[in-house]
Scaffold this motif. Structure first.
Motif, PDB file in Angstrom:
ATOM      1  N   ALA A   1       0.837  -1.209   0.000  1.00 63.99           N
ATOM      2  CA  ALA A   1       0.000   0.000   0.000  1.00 63.99           C
ATOM      3  C   ALA A   1       0.868   1.253   0.000  1.00 63.99           C
ATOM      4  O   ALA A   1       0.588   2.220  -0.723  1.00 63.99           O
ATOM      5  CB  ALA A   1      -0.915  -0.015   1.221  1.00 63.99           C
ATOM      6  N   LEU A   2       1.924   1.230   0.799  1.00 62.20           N
ATOM      7  CA  LEU A   2       2.832   2.387   0.832  1.00 62.20           C
ATOM      8  C   LEU A   2       3.475   2.600  -0.529  1.00 62.20           C
ATOM      9  O   LEU A   2       3.582   3.731  -1.015  1.00 62.20           O
ATOM     10  CB  LEU A   2       3.921   2.181   1.894  1.00 62.20           C
ATOM     11  CG  LEU A   2       3.476   2.244   3.361  1.00 62.20           C
ATOM     12  CD1 LEU A   2       4.626   1.876   4.282  1.00 62.20           C
ATOM     13  CD2 LEU A   2       2.967   3.633   3.701  1.00 62.20           C
ATOM     14  N   ARG A   3       3.884   1.504  -1.147  1.00 62.49           N
ATOM     15  CA  ARG A   3       4.496   1.616  -2.482  1.00 62.49           C
ATOM     16  C   ARG A   3       3.471   2.145  -3.480  1.00 62.49           C
ATOM     17  O   ARG A   3       3.792   2.968  -4.337  1.00 62.49           O
ATOM     18  CB  ARG A   3       5.039   0.246  -2.930  1.00 62.49           C
ATOM     19  CG  ARG A   3       6.169  -0.285  -2.075  1.00 62.49           C
ATOM     20  CD  ARG A   3       7.531   0.269  -2.472  1.00 62.49           C
ATOM     21  NE  ARG A   3       7.865  -0.120  -3.817  1.00 62.49           N
ATOM     22  CZ  ARG A   3       8.098   0.742  -4.809  1.00 62.49           C
ATOM     23  NH1 ARG A   3       8.036   2.030  -4.587  1.00 62.49           N
ATOM     24  NH2 ARG A   3       8.402   0.319  -6.023  1.00 62.49           N
ATOM     25  N   ALA A   4       2.222   1.682  -3.357  1.00 60.91           N
ATOM     26  CA  ALA A   4       1.168   2.163  -4.253  1.00 60.91           C
ATOM     27  C   ALA A   4       0.962   3.666  -4.076  1.00 60.91           C
ATOM     28  O   ALA A   4       0.689   4.390  -5.034  1.00 60.91           O
ATOM     29  CB  ALA A   4      -0.132   1.417  -3.974  1.00 60.91           C
ATOM     30  N   MET A   5       1.096   4.136  -2.850  1.00 64.88           N
ATOM     31  CA  MET A   5       0.907   5.568  -2.566  1.00 64.88           C
ATOM     32  C   MET A   5       2.067   6.416  -3.071  1.00 64.88           C
ATOM     33  O   MET A   5       2.017   7.644  -2.997  1.00 64.88           O
ATOM     34  CB  MET A   5       0.785   5.777  -1.043  1.00 64.88           C
ATOM     35  CG  MET A   5      -0.559   5.357  -0.483  1.00 64.88           C
ATOM     36  SD  MET A   5      -0.462   5.047   1.303  1.00 64.88           S
ATOM     37  CE  MET A   5       0.429   6.445   1.868  1.00 64.88           C
TER      38      MET A   5
END
Lengths: 240, 392
Positions: free
Chosen positions: B291-295
């Motif tokens: 999720a952090l990478r997606a953000m």
């Protein structure tokens, strides 16, 4: 054109009158064992500034994949996605990463907050990554949390918050870098009816005020009805 | 914020973190002890040999001091000839012999010396033996035979294994005139010192010595001087302190091998432990990391965060481990002080800041290296499929 230039270009164009995001005959295939699964099949669509669009459909219809494609989290196997007029397929991973950070806000069904950080620190995270100074991000995080109704919960950690409050923190985090596009994948999937209604109100408020453009992938009929426009996906295709 | 977040993340799982900290601490303690052991004995021997100016030993050909009961004959003549050379400035003969005390029930090791030319003890109390019937005692003899400075002690020769007791049995009563710290005494040896002529007379070995301690002219290289002296004195063995150290190192090489093996094992344990703990911890967070990478959070930031978490875990564990290692070394040192045949003054575990830094650095770097595999896997996750799996 380097990543910074690309991001700036998107910033300028996304403020323009054109669509914030546009998909042209976009497909996405995955290999599952020896089979190829087409999760999204030749979808064309666009979302205009300030719009609140709901993408609905049964489980496995390709809602999450479409949202990932629109936000540059995933790349299409066919077709193209234009975010703020820029073709995401022509960007490298680093450029897409930077674009997602500055121009796309993401909200997930499971929130994905960092449990060791306070609500404020979670909201500050994307701003810190984008290089905002400490004072600026501290103030903006406080404002955003107040905006989502958590002004009195800024120093609480996610385990100390309810599901609805956690999702509000996640929405505040998604808004941290003033994104042109907010993508929310099943944002009420883990929330009860009343809390889901609160989240819908918050989304309506954000789009009415023109703060962001919103695309929501959802099963939630009430949330879908609350959106200004709806698209239905069945087996990866837009249903007419 | 990174360090604070890392610390808070570790505190979220107190049980897992405590176990990991304990594991890293024990492993660091073992590494520190093994590093201290690998060079400790040699360093300690070096310190011991450098307590006096006597940098050369003359022994019966082919032996080390007190390795056998062999002695050098004609010591007075040899001493005179050595002193005539340009290299030598002093010669102190030492004769060793086992004697019986306290009604033959206790064996002591008598060292016959020239009190003006000796480097094998330090006087702690009283004075040097000036007359043939005067004697210095060590603390072992003092406590076990209950004799003090000013008391008398009767010593008798006897037949001993190793042949250092002389042939015929004779006895003499000595007056204790001082108390000394015997630098080369090993556990249970109970040394006493008297004049070499007195011990020679008592044991029937006049004009003999077990070895001679030789001091060289200042600024002279001991190894070169010994090489030159060997040519002129072919009937005896000559060794510099450096050569003796090398021989001691060879004799104790199994300690070094043991230290290397156990030190390596402790590093491997650290690698496995930290690698496993971080892999478990990171696997729990695949969804959040995706999720952090997606953000748009970069791979670098993810790696940095996980690296800092590993750094905090390893540094905290290693810091505790250093204390634990020092305490363990102290305890083991007291046990090994009784190791037979090794001077009690020799310490097996010698601390120096460089060794501690090496143990700390080894643990932290090893831990960071071990965490690289799960960290890179997490940072390189395919974002969309991972999020998809996590949401299912």
């Amino acid at each position: 054109m380097d990543a910074a230039e690309t991001t700036d270009a998107v910033t300028d164009e996304s403020r323009d009158v054109g669509p914030v995001v546009r998909a042209d005959r976009v497909s996405r295939e995955y290999r599952v064992g020896s089979a190829t699964v087409r999760a999204v099949d030749r979808v064309s669509m666009e979302v205009r500034r300030g719009e609140f669009l709901a993408v609905t459909g049964p489980s496995g219809s390709g809602k999450s994949t479409l949202l990932h494609l629109l936000g540059g989290v995933d790349t299409p196997t066919e077709g193209r996605v234009l975010l703020g007029g820029r073709d995401l397929g022509r960007m490298n991973e680093r450029q897409r990463e930077k674009l997602r950070l500055r121009r796309v806000g993401l909200v997930f069904q499971r929130f994905y907050l960092l449990p060791a950080l306070t609500a404020r620190e979670n909201v500050e995270l994307p701003m810190a990554e984008a290089g905002s100074d400490r004072k600026e991000r501290h103030e903006r995080a406080g404002e955003l949390l107040a905006r989502v109704g958590l002004g009195d919960r800024t120093e609480h950690r996610p385990p100390q918050l309810s599901g609805g409050q956690r999702q509000r923190v996640a929405i505040a985090r998604a808004l941290a870098n003033r994104p042109a596009l907010l993508l929310a994948d099943e944002p009420t999937g883990e929330l009860d009816r009343d809390t889901s209604r609160d989240i819908l109100e918050l989304f309506l408020d954000l789009t009415r005020s023109g703060e962001t453009t919103l695309v929501v992938g959802t099963h939630d009929a009430e949330l879908a009805e609350g959106a200004g426009r709806g698209l239905r996906l069945v087996d990866g295709r837009l249903a007419t | 914020m990174l360090f604070e977040h890392a610390w808070r993340e570790l505190r979220r799982h107190p049980g897992r973190t405590l176990l990991a900290l304990a594991g890293v601490a024990v492993s660091t303690a073992m590494l520190l002890d093994m590093l201290m052991l690998s060079d400790g004995i040699q360093e300690s021997f070096r310190d011991l040999f450098s307590t006096s100016d006597y940098s050369v030993r003359v022994t019966p050909a082919g032996t080390l001091p007190f390795q056998t009961g062999a002695t050098i004959d004609g010591v007075d003549e040899l001493r005179r000839r050595l002193l005539e050379t340009s290299e030598v400035t002093g010669v102190g003969p030492v004769l060793g012999s086992n004697l019986l005390a306290a009604g033959d029930s206790v064996r002591v090791f008598a060292l016959g010396v020239d009190p003006d030319r000796q480097g094998i003890y330090r006087l702690l109390e009283g004075r040097e033996p000036a007359a043939p019937d005067e004697l210095l005692i060590g603390d072992d003899v003092r406590s076990q035979l209950a004799v003090e400075v000013g008391d008398s002690l009767r010593l008798r020769t006897g037949a001993f294994l190793g042949g250092t007791g002389g042939d015929g049995a004779s006895a003499r009563t000595f007056r204790v005139v001082g108390r000394a710290d015997f630098l080369y005494a090993s556990a249970g040896e109970r040394p006493v010192a008297l004049r070499i002529d007195a011990l020679g007379t008592l044991t029937g070995r006049r004009d003999r010595a077990s070895f001679l301690m030789v001091s060289l002219r200042e600024g002279l290289d001991a190894d070169s001087a010994v090489a030159a002296l060997r040519e002129r004195f072919p009937g005896v063995g000559l060794a510099s302190v450096g050569e003796l150290l090398e021989q001691a190192r060879e004799r104790l090489s199994y300690f070094r091998q043991l230290a290397y093996i156990l030190g390596t094992v402790s590093v491997i344990v650290t690698l496995l432990l930290v690698g496993t703990v971080m892999a478990v911890s990171i696997n729990d967070r695949y969804g959040t990391i995706a999720a952090l990478r997606a953000m748009g959070i970069s791979r670098r930031t993810v790696l940095l965060g996980l690296g800092v978490e590993t750094l905090v875990l390893c540094t905290a564990g290693a810091a505790v481990g250093l204390g634990l290692g020092l305490a363990t070394a102290e305890y083991l040192g007291t046990i090994l002080a009784d190791f037979p045949g090794i001077p009690r003054a020799v310490r097996f575990f010698v601390f120096d800041p460089g060794t501690a830094a090496l143990a700390l650095g080894g643990t932290v770097l090893g831990g960071l290296a071990a965490a690289q595999v799960p960290a890179w896997r997490a940072a390189g996750l395919e974002i969309a499929p991972t999020l998809h799996e996590e949401e299912l």
